[in-house]
Structure formats: C-alpha cells, structure tokens
Design an enzyme around this catalytic site. Structure first.
Site, PDB file in Angstrom:
ATOM      1  CE1 TYR A  11      -3.746   2.354   0.621  1.00 50.39           C
ATOM      2  CE2 TYR A  11      -2.721   2.965   2.696  1.00 50.39           C
ATOM      3  CZ  TYR A  11      -3.692   3.162   1.734  1.00 50.39           C
ATOM      4  OH  TYR A  11      -4.602   4.175   1.898  1.00 50.39           O
ATOM      5  CE1 TYR A 165      -5.849  -3.477   7.997  1.00 49.36           C
ATOM      6  CE2 TYR A 165      -6.852  -1.295   8.006  1.00 49.36           C
ATOM      7  CZ  TYR A 165      -5.772  -2.110   8.221  1.00 49.36           C
ATOM      8  OH  TYR A 165      -4.605  -1.567   8.682  1.00 49.36           O
ATOM      9  CG  HIS A 166     -11.043   0.340   7.352  1.00 48.29           C
ATOM     10  ND1 HIS A 166     -11.379  -0.419   6.247  1.00 48.29           N
ATOM     11  CD2 HIS A 166      -9.980   1.077   7.001  1.00 48.29           C
ATOM     12  CE1 HIS A 166     -10.547  -0.131   5.268  1.00 48.29           C
ATOM     13  NE2 HIS A 166      -9.684   0.762   5.689  1.00 48.29           N
ATOM     14  CE  LYS A 525      -9.309  12.744  13.359  1.00 41.93           C
ATOM     15  NZ  LYS A 525      -7.941  12.496  13.818  1.00 41.93           N
ATOM     16  CG  ASP A 529      -6.760  11.736  10.507  1.00 41.86           C
ATOM     17  OD1 ASP A 529      -7.306  10.628  10.426  1.00 41.86           O
ATOM     18  OD2 ASP A 529      -6.293  12.201  11.552  1.00 41.86           O
ATOM     19  CG  HIS A 531      -8.064   6.974  10.831  1.00 39.72           C
ATOM     20  ND1 HIS A 531      -7.644   7.555   9.668  1.00 39.72           N
ATOM     21  CD2 HIS A 531      -8.190   5.652  10.569  1.00 39.72           C
ATOM     22  CE1 HIS A 531      -7.507   6.613   8.741  1.00 39.72           C
ATOM     23  NE2 HIS A 531      -7.840   5.456   9.264  1.00 39.72           N
TER      24      HIS A 531
END
Lengths: 645, 327
Positions: A11, A165-166, A525, A529, A531
């Site tokens: 990746y 995955y996440h 934030k 991003d 997350h």
C-alpha cells in the site's frame, strides 16, 4: 496440486503522481505482483489540492489525483492490461475508476481486460475511517452504479471490497467484524437492480478486505466463518447455485493497531504471525496480501522498510512448503468447535441487525459505532491494566535500544511537493477546453438527477479534464452531504473506575472551583484525516473524569477550531492529527488562541520538539496509551493556563 | 479579581465582536463570589442597551424530535436573510462523573466567518432541561444578535423552566410518538407559543399528529396562556426544507405580537421574578420564602423592585434578613 501464490502488494503513494509512479515501478521490479494505490486525503474526500481544507494534507498519506493528467503520470510505463490494481478509494470511487478507465483508453487498452479492485465500501467510512462525503442512501446508489457498470463492462474488476479491516482497527471483536461486514454486503446486494440472471455474476464479483490480528488461531477461524456464512447467505438469500460464485474472496492488510512504537523490531514477528492467520488454511486463504512496515507507528515508512515486508511474503510463498498442502485443518475438532462458536454468535448478530432495519439503518442510528467504541475502550483498558499482554509495552519493557531505529526512519513529504501540485493543477485549469468541461459536467448532473448510471458520464468528465473537486461538487449538489452522528452518545457506565478515576474527579472539582465554573475542553480534528477513534476515546475519558467536553468532530480548518474554542469558552484544546499534517495545522490553532493546546497523533520526536517550542503544552503519540494519565496531565495544564512566551 | 468592567466591552458585544462576546460570557458564567459586582454591572448595562425586538427563542421537545437539525435549518435561514444568530445548546451532565459531552457542534456546521455564535452548555445538575447560567449567557447573545436560540435537553416534565428564559417557546415533536398527549398530561402544552410537528416528510403519521394537536388546542387556551395569541401548529421538515419558511414567519409574527401587545415586557418581568425566586429558593430553601411571607407575597415584593435579576435577588435576601449580596 500446489496452490498458486496470492497477489503481493504494498500500500503506497505519496507527494506527487510522478514520485509515486517511481515507487510503483521499483516495487514491481522487486517482485510485487500487484499495485495498491494510496490516495491522499483531499482526493479521498473529493477536494482539489488547492481547496482550503486540503492545506497541509496534499500528498501526505497518499498520492494527490486532481485530474486525468495526474492519473496518467501515476500509471506511466505500467501496462494496465497486465496489472492488478487495488485502489483504496470510497466516496469518490466512481470518479477514480472513471479516471483509470480513461487512462487505459488513452493507453489503447480495452476496458474489458482491466483487473483490479475499488474499495468502494462507504459503510465502514461512517463507522470508522471517516472519508465519507454523501449520505448513506446516496452512497449506496453510487456503489451499485459501479457494480452494475463493471459487471457489464469490466467483468474481471472487483467493484467493491467490503471491509472488515477498518472495523478491527476501530476495535471491533471478531464476531462484530464478521456480522457488520456481512450485514454491509447484504445491504449492498439488496440495493442492486439487475435482472435475475445477472445477479449471480454480481454476487461472484463481491470481494472483501479483511484484517488479521495477533491472535492468529482465532483469526484463521474467523476467516473460515466468513467463508461459511457468505456461502449460506449467497445461497439462501440470493439463490446463487454455482459454488464458485459463492466463494468468499478476500484480500488482507494485516493489523496495524497492534504494532508498537516501543521496540518496533518486535513488529516483524507480529506481522509474520498475523500473515499466517490468513494464509495457513487453504480453504480460507487470502487472494491478495499487503503487509504494513515494521516501523509504521513511528512515521511514514521508507522503501527499504516496505521491501522488508514484501520479503516476508516472498519467503512465506516461495521458501516454505505452505502452498503444497490441501487444507491443514479439515477434520480438526478443536478448530471446528471454535469456528462454530464464532459462527453462531455472528449469525445471531446479523439477524439482530437485519431485524433493526439493516446496516444502513444501524449507521443512521449510530448503534454499530457505539458498540465498537465500547469494544475499543474494553481493549485499551485490558492493555492499561495488564490483562492483555503487549511485549515491550506493558511486559518486558526494559531492553537494549534498537540499532534500526537509530538510523532514522521518518520521511515527511515536503511543503514544496504540495505547492508543486497546486501550481500544476492551476495551470491545467487554465489550459483545458472550458466548454468541454462544462458540457461533461452538465451531462453528469443530468445522470445524477435522472437516476441514470454515473459511470459513463464520469468517464467523459475524466477525458474532458474535469477535476476531482468539480466532479465531487456536482455530486454534493445533487446528492447532498452527510452529517455524522458521533460515537459519543455512549450511555453512562464504562468509563474509568477505581481510585484513579476518583482522584481525577476530585481534582477536576478543585480546579473547576478555582476557575469559577466546570473545566471545559474542546476536542477536534484539524485537517481531513477521519480516524476519529483516538479523539473520541479521549473525549469520553475526559467526560468520565468530570470535564465538560465539546466534541467538534472531524474535518475542521484551523480557523473553525479557533472560532469553536473562543465561542465555547474552553480552558483547554485537544487536537488529534494522524495524517502527518500536524506541522502545518497545529501552529495556526495555537497562534489564534490564548488557552493551552495539546496534540495527539503519529508525531515524530523532532516534530514534537518543534511543536512544544511553538507553544504546544503537550504532545502525545501512540506510545501514550494510558488515557487516565493523559487526562490527569491535561487537567493540570488547564489549571495552569497558557504559559506566556 | 477586578470588579471593573473593561471599557468598551459592552459596545463591542453589541457590535457582535466574537472575542468580546466570549469575554462577557466568561464574566457571567462564573460562580466565584468576588466577581459579583462586575457581573451585576455587566448584566445591567447589557439589558439597557439591548433593543427590545432582539428575542430569545426556546426549542424544546423530547429527545429524537430532531431539535438540533431544526436548529441548524433555522439558523441557516436567518443567516441567509442577513441576521446574526446566537445559540445556546444544552446537554445533560453525567450524574456519576459531573462531566458532560457536548456534541451539537459536530452536528451544526457554520463557517468561521458567518455571524453565528454557538455556546454549548451542560445542565450541571439543574433540573428543568436548562443549565444554571442559561439566561445570563443567552442575554449576552441577545445583546449581540437579533435572534438567539436556546435548545434544551428535552426531558419532558421539567421543561417548564424554558419559559422563564425565552421570549418565544417552540415545542418540537416528532410524528407518531404520542408525545402530544404526554405533554398535555405534564402541563407542558400550556407553555409553547408555537408547535412544530417535525419530520413532516414522513407523511401520514405527521398529518395525524398535527390533527391530534389541533384538536387538543381547540379545547381552548390553558390557564397561563396569552389570551390574544392563537398558538399555531406547523409541519416542518428540516431535511427537505418544507415548512421552514412558515416557521420563520410565525416566529416573526409572535415577536411582533409580543411587542405590539405589551405582553413581551410583561412576560420578561414575570420571568425575571420567577427566575429570581427559583434561585432564591435554591439558596435559602422554603424557609427563606416563608420569611418573606410565602411565595405569592415574595412575588409581590419582587415586582416592586427595579433592576436586574441580581438586584432583585439581593434585595429579597436583605428583606428576609438572611443575607445581603452574593449568590
């Protein structure tokens, strides 16, 4: 007969299309067998590189793609009819696929010969990753447009990679992972509108993107459960007769959440074992694998670090006898029992979600998100109190210092790369045929309004030189924008307990009394991003310690955060930045305020020192996993107020 | 701490300067004793300088009715029409920790240059769906902006306090919830000046709820209601924007009614006395009220006192012989 090796990818992508192209060619020369394109956050969120929210984010976590010229540079010299390309792109997946198809056409490659994957799973963006743009229903429409298009036009393409995955990265348990992922797949397939005889082919193109953690036996069992339940769902719910089309096809990036910044060389055995979780069992083996670098928790890995991870894959595939055997666990009573246990729990959860209206409703209500925030809190607490052993972190912490870390591992894309991209975008906008652009965009809007498939007009937009921001703006206009529920409406109960929590609360009461009102914190934030789990956990921990916490959410410009802090009258600001853009964004916020600011994120020590120099009161990195300690320090920082420089 | 007010502070608040508004809020939202005179002076100066057509509008209703979404749509409509807007959003304080999560900011997004000032507030254990300083903070915003919204927690029975803070109260309910009947039982239907059946895009259930409400209202105004104001029932969908214009217009109409009929001023002074008596009682208990001859007598006495909340409070405290000054 021996199994074929899986597709090996890395990746990657950063700075500019040209630099990323060089990176890809090196990777292929070293034996990589597929590409995995990382896009930067402005591209993932549908903004041009010169948009105000893009500042500091261009080329940081991936490559910026503003228009077809970038895509051409990115893929230059790479024969697309031979390549298998995975694109981690979600909300604007239709656009990036359109650009890919347009570049192939310019290379003279037939659409039908293209192979690869668009991630295109927006549900997990709402749950964890945060690069959503449109509301869930509209996103689902785009997803199905891509599926319906590729099944006809690019039959070897995986139009969607439904992601567990996440969910694991956000703290989901194996059962939650299986249940939420398959519920998402059901929501997607239920929304597909194709003739009955085409549906089995659609089902056969649905692929998955999974995660593999350090409990690798359980992870292997989890992958077997995925396979069984998918077989059952596709057979019972969608009437697919051909067992080949019911196969659970998946790619993997192994777990990054469990990689540690402490003694980072220990991450190599972790990565190997996590790989075994998805490779050992032939019946549930990954089709494609990408591994993180050993030093990911420290900063952006360099080519040598990524090469080491590729070598792990090559050793597993070509040196060991892994691929020579049929399934090793067929008939194992122990494995079968574990599989059955997970399978039953996951099925019950799938039925519960279905009963409550399905995956999209669960996103709207925030119920999946809340459940995962809770699981993650439990996980962190287990590490904090030592119940879950992490070598080098909460057990066997003392040791020799690593010679590998000493050589320096961090590369940060330069501000110059961002400027180069912005300049090139602006000159392209000047030079293109404006009438062609307007015409292509008008056609796109018409398709959006009439409900026609967006893929063909998007490919025309790509050829006309439309930019990522323009394409996305047309969709924002016609489909609307998403406003998220946060995972923060978690009910009472759960937070820190015991003497530490009591101490913190008493201290908050004292400090609040001195300040004249309750201690108030802004958590936000800056940048793109998405997350948000770290920020959300901190907000919850602070609330449980007795602070009043204003959660500003994600995608904030520094100016918005300054305005929020002033209007809310907070005593302290906590910023979370995981994209590496902290040096551009944080100082602006600090300069605009007279209350103390603390920062958390993947921040190399040299940057941390600079930030402290600039007036940041404290910097926290993934090494700081003890939330109670962080909250305790923040209370004292707020009590002292901003030191005058 | 200084008891002086910074020169120019009040004028800057009135001019809508964001940092000055924040400074004024820090003064009024401060429980330390030694800032008392400064708070009193600021409240008085703001009160005299605020145009009477500046109004405070309460949005109340049960959780899930979509108050935040509606607030966002209303603010957008006002801002687009050229008006500045203040907002106080109240969220509950956790009983166990004393902390609170204030999440409205993540839901309502306005650009940093737009004339919108939003302050989130926790209930801090005060019943009534409002926080102790709500009125003081809303008054600072009212001095700066023509419209100030107060969004309550929405906890049903104790919503009565919102009446004592706002000029107009909007009760928001969602279709098919049976809330209308619940609210009638709780005596809350008497408070609102406007009803909104939200999520009108849901269709039939929304129409039914609206019909239910209208038939309840047809029974006549409640005992405390303004005699000349006919409480409208509006169907609104913040999602599609349908009915939003009607709501904006109805609020304007109510504002005009309050000014023209003189009810506005009468209500403000009634509310002020109710607020003062509430905090008097929470400070000195029912014993304190008895020393003044009971609640009705206390109200009569309070009516004769001119000045701000704090003036009235101090005077009552002195009259009761219990204390003077301070809160």
């Amino acid at each position: 007969m021996a199994d074929r090796p899986w597709i090996m990818r890395t990746y990657s992508g950063h700075s500019t299309a040209r630099e990323s192209n060089a990176l890809y060619r090196e990777g292929l020369a070293r034996g990589q067998t597929g590409l995995s394109i990382a896009f930067d956050l402005p591209t993932q969120c549908g903004y041009d590189s010169d948009h105000p929210l893009a500042r500091g984010e261009v080329g940081k976590v991936g490559v910026p793609i503003d228009s077809i010229e970038d895509m051409e540079l990115l893929l230059e010299g790479i024969p697309l009819d031979e390549m298998n390309t995975s694109m981690t792109i979600n909300a604007p997946a239709a656009w990036l696929l359109a650009l890919y198809v347009a570049v192939a056409e310019r290379q003279g490659v037939d659409r039908a010969s293209l192979r690869g994957t668009t991630q295109n799973d927006v549900v997990k963006e709402y749950l964890s990753r945060g690069t959503w743009i449109f509301p869930p229903e509209a996103s689902l429409r785009l997803t199905t447009d891509i599926i319906e298009f590729t099944v006809q036009e690019i039959p070897k393409w995986n139009p969607i990679n439904i992601c567990s995955y996440h969910l694991q990265e956000a703290g989901a348990t194996p059962v939650q992972e299986v249940a939420y992922t398959l519920s998402t797949a059901i929501a997607v397939l239920d929304a597909i509108d194709v003739p009955d005889d085409v549906l089995p082919r659609v089902v056969g193109r649905i692929a998955f993107f999974c995660n593999s953690g350090i409990r690798f036996i359980e992870e292997m069992c989890k992958m077997r459960v995925f396979g069984r339940l998918w077989d059952r769902i596709t057979r019972e719910r969608y009437g697919v007769d051909d067992p080949k089309l019911r196969r659970f096809r998946y790619g993997v990036q192994v777990n990054s959440l469990g990689l540690t910044a402490e003694q980072p060389e220990n991450n190599i055995p972790r990565i190997v074992l996590e790989s075994l979780g998805v490779l050992l069992s032939r019946d549930a083996r990954a089709r494609a694998l990408q591994l993180p670098a050993w030093n990911e928790a420290l900063g952006l890995p360099q080519p040598w670090d990524q090469q080491w991870s590729l070598r792990i894959q090559q050793i597993l595939a070509h040196e060991t006898d892994l691929l020579e055997y049929p399934d090793l666990f067929e008939g194992s009573v122990v494995i079968e029992e574990k599989v059955r246990e997970l399978e039953q729990a996951a099925w019950a959860e799938i039925e519960r979600i279905e009963g409550a209206g399905g995956a999209i409703a669960a996103v709207r209500q925030g119920s999946m998100k809340r459940a995962m925030v809770e699981s993650n809190r439990a996980r962190l607490r287990a590490i904090e109190d030592g119940q879950q052993v992490v070598v080098g972190v909460n057990r066997y912490e003392a040791g020799e210092s690593s010679p590998l870390v000493a050589h320096g591992t961090v590369v940060t894309p330069t501000q110059a790369a961002e400027q180069e991209q912005v300049d090139s975008l602006q000159s392209r906008r000047q030079q293109r045929d404006a009438a062609a652009v307007d015409g292509a965009l008008a056609e796109l809007r018409e398709a959006l309004q009439s409900g026609a498939n967006v893929m063909s007009p998007s490919i025309r937009c790509a050829h006309a030189g439309v930019t990522t921001g323009e394409w996305t703006d047309a969709l924002r206009e016609c489909l609307g924008e998403y406003r998220p529920p946060t995972g923060l409406d978690v009910s009472q109960g759960g937070g820190p307990t015991g003497p530490t929590a009591e101490q913190l609360r008493r201290r908050v009461d004292e400090v609040s009394h001195d300040l004249g009102r309750r201690l108030k914190l802004l958590v936000g934030k800056p940048g793109l991003d998405g997350h948000s789990n770290g920020a959300e956990l901190l907000a919850l921990a602070a609330r449980d310690a007795g602070l009043e916490v204003v959660y500003a959410g994600i995608r904030q410009t520094p100016q918005e955060l300054i305005a929020a802090a002033i209007q809310e009258g907070v005593h302290l600001v906590g910023l979370s930045v995981l994209s590496g853009s902290h040096m551009t964004l944080v100082p602006t916020v600090v300069d605009g305020l007279d209350v103390p600011v603390v920062v958390g994120g993947i921040i190399p020590e040299a940057d941390a020192a600079d930030l402290r120099q600039h007036g940041v009161a404290a910097v926290y990195t993934p090494r700081d996993h003890d939330l109670s300690r962080i909250v305790g320090e923040m209370i004292e920082i707020a009590a002292k107020g901003r030191a005058r420089v | 701490m200084s008891e002086e007010l910074r020169d120019g502070l009040v004028a800057e608040v009135q001019a809508g300067e964001v940092r000055a508004i924040a400074e004024a809020m820090a003064i009024v939202d401060d429980l330390r004793r030694d800032g008392f005179l400064r708070r009193q002076r600021l409240a008085a100066e703001l009160a005299t300088g605020t145009p009477s057509h500046h109004s405070i509008i309460g949005l109340t209703g049960p959780p899930g009715a979509g108050k935040s979404t509606l607030a966002g749509a209303l603010i957008r409509a006002w801002v687009d029409a050229g008006s500045g807007v203040g907002m106080v959003a109240v969220d509950p304080t956790s009983q166990r920790s004393g902390g609170a999560l204030l999440g409205d900011r993540a839901r309502l997004r306005f650009g940093p240059k737009e004339p919108v000032f939003m302050r989130s507030l926790a209930t801090r254990h005060r019943l009534g769906g409002l926080a102790p300083a709500t009125h003081e903070l809303a008054s600072v915003l009212r001095a700066a902006y023509p419209r100030t919204l107060v969004e309550t927690v929405g906890v049903g029975q104790s919503e009565v306090a919102v009446e004592h803070v706002c000029d107009s109260v909007v009760l928001v309910i969602q279709p098919g919830s049976g809330d209308a009947l619940q609210f009638m039982k709780a005596g809350i239907l008497e408070i609102p000046d406007l009803f909104v059946v939200h999520k009108a895009d849901l269709g039939a259930p929304a129409t039914r709820t609206r019909n239910d409400l209208e038939s309840i209202l047809a029974l006549g105004p409640g005992p405390g209601a303004d005699p000349d104001w006919k409480t409208p029932v509006l169907s609104v969908s913040a999602q599609t924007g349908d009915g939003l214009g009607d709501l904006v217009e109805a609020l304007d109409e109510h504002r005009r009614y309050l000014i023209d009929s003189g009810q506005g001023e009468r209500r403000r002074s009634r509310s002020r006395i109710a607020r003062v008596l509430d905090s008097f009682q929470s400070t000195y208990g029912s014993h304190g009220l008895e020393l003044l001859g009971g609640r009705d007598a206390a109200i009569a006495r309070a009516r004769e006192i001119d000045g701000t909340d704090l003036d009235v409070f101090a005077e009552l405290a002195a009259l009761s012989g219990l204390a003077s000054g301070g809160r």
